[in-house]
Design an enzyme around this catalytic site. Structure first.
Site, PDB file in Angstrom:
ATOM      1  N   HIS A  85       0.784  -1.337   0.015  1.00  0.00           N
ATOM      2  CA  HIS A  85      -0.062  -0.034   0.318  1.00  0.00           C
ATOM      3  C   HIS A  85       0.966   1.295  -0.055  1.00  0.00           C
ATOM      4  O   HIS A  85       0.271   2.451  -0.263  1.00  0.00           O
ATOM      5  CB  HIS A  85      -0.897  -0.084   1.296  1.00  0.00           C
ATOM      6  CG  HIS A  85      -1.971  -1.136   1.259  1.00  0.00           C
ATOM      7  ND1 HIS A  85      -2.814  -1.483   0.504  1.00  0.00           N
ATOM      8  CD2 HIS A  85      -2.105  -2.017   2.382  1.00  0.00           C
ATOM      9  CE1 HIS A  85      -3.559  -2.405   0.501  1.00  0.00           C
ATOM     10  NE2 HIS A  85      -3.192  -2.888   1.685  1.00  0.00           N
TER      11      HIS A  85
HETATM   12 ZN    ZN Z   1      -3.649  -7.499   2.885  1.00  0.00          ZN
END
Ligand code: ZN
Length: 336
Positions: free
Chosen positions: A158
């Site tokens: 992320h």
């Molecule tokens: Zn994950």
């Protein structure tokens, strides 16, 4: 075998790691390597109550691997160095790295209460993540040399160039790619992201770079639902909550070999998130322990059959069983 490991490895939910004989039989022929340092482990007293992540899953997995495959753990284990500021700068902006000095920014990324002291976050979260990022860099070198290597951490998918989120601070895989890109003449790099969450950070980093292509299978019903990043996924498999083994493995078997053959990558980075596990509170999928093992075996088999170097990183996994799921797959990789 100590009682604790026997109990853990022979639990009902996770099949026994009884691959020891298999591992010993194959240890002379296998070249797979493993990178790990005890400094990967993160968290502080009470942190388990603030976040579902088991910060010690790395050492727990390592203990199981050492017991089931002691020779490989002794002779094919490498200890990395933490990533330096200069290496982080290969991907991250100076402004972002400066922002990480802010407690407010850090607690947002780490999804922790914003009243925690900065020094505690630095020591117990940031430092371990620097070690794990260094581990992915080292694992890339070893995979290139020996064919396959697992970093027993990392997979912070992320994190993008100028932003961290979802418990991911440093974009370890892109950093590793940029560290080795010139030396290995990398022109076709494939990221296979089978974590339950969409790998939006890496996708944003490589949205305008056709030398790095992404195969992502994820639950589209949960965070991050990043539409902009999704446009950068070349092989996009957006699933719904509760998918079971047969459908999930069918997607991988039906599409991954063709994707690899189409792109013909020089190296594969695999984000082997175990948060697809049926008991995982964040992934919300219905994949059994056996299904996860079969998934990991498929990915390593596809890479090995084509003699493509494979770098495996752990990604997410938020149950007490996560380390057992990891240990079983890594033991198999070390033995095969
Ligand atoms: Zn994950």
């Amino acid at each position: 075998m100590p009682e604790r490991c026997k109990r853990v490895c022979n639990g009902q939910q996770v099949r026994p790691i009884n691959d020891r004989a298999h591992c010993i039989a194959n240890q002379m022929s296998s070249n797979s390597r493993i990178v790990y340092a005890r400094e990967y482990n993160l968290g502080f007293p009470g942190s388990r109550h603030l976040h579902p992540f088991d910060g010690y899953k790395f050492s727990r997995a390592w203990s199981c691997i050492k017991r089931s495959c002691p020779s490989a753990a002794k002779h094919r284990h490498y200890r990395p160095l933490p990533a330096t500021y200069e290496l982080l700068r290969r991907i991250h902006t100076e402004q972002y790295l400066d922002e990480l000095r802010s407690r407010r920014v850090l607690t947002r990324i780490l999804e922790l209460p914003n009243n925690l002291p900065r020094w505690l976050l630095e020591r117990w979260v940031l430092r371990p993540m620097l070690w794990a990022t260094g581990g992915t860099i080292e694992a890339t070198r070893l995979a290139w040399e020996f064919g396959a290597c697992v970093n027993l951490g990392g997979g912070f998918h992320h994190a993008s160039r100028d932003r961290g989120e979802g418990f991911c601070v440093y974009a370890d895989v892109p950093i590793a790619i940029e560290v080795w890109r010139r030396q290995f003449s990398l022109q076709r790099v494939m990221i296979i992201d089978l974590d339950a969450h969409q790998g939006n950070g890496f996708e944003r980093i490589y949205s305008d770079d056709s030398t790095v292509e992404i195969f992502d299978v994820y639950n589209g019903d949960i965070y991050p639902q990043d539409r902009t990043a999704r446009a950068a996924i070349r092989w996009d498999h957006c699933l719904t909550s509760g998918m079971l083994d047969a459908d999930y493995l069918g997607i991988i078997e039906g599409s991954l070999p063709a994707a690899i053959d189409e792109f013909q990558p020089q190296i594969i980075f695999y984000i082997a998130g175990t948060d697809i596990f049926e008991a995982d509170p964040l992934g919300q999928m219905g994949i059994s322990a056996e299904g996860i093992f079969r998934r990991d075996c498929l990915v390593s088999k596809y890479a090995a059959e084509r003699q493509i170097p494979l770098v495996m990183t752990l990604g997410g996994g938020y149950t007490a069983e996560s380390y057992q799921l990891v240990a079983r797959s890594v033991t198999h990789l070390l033995a095969s």
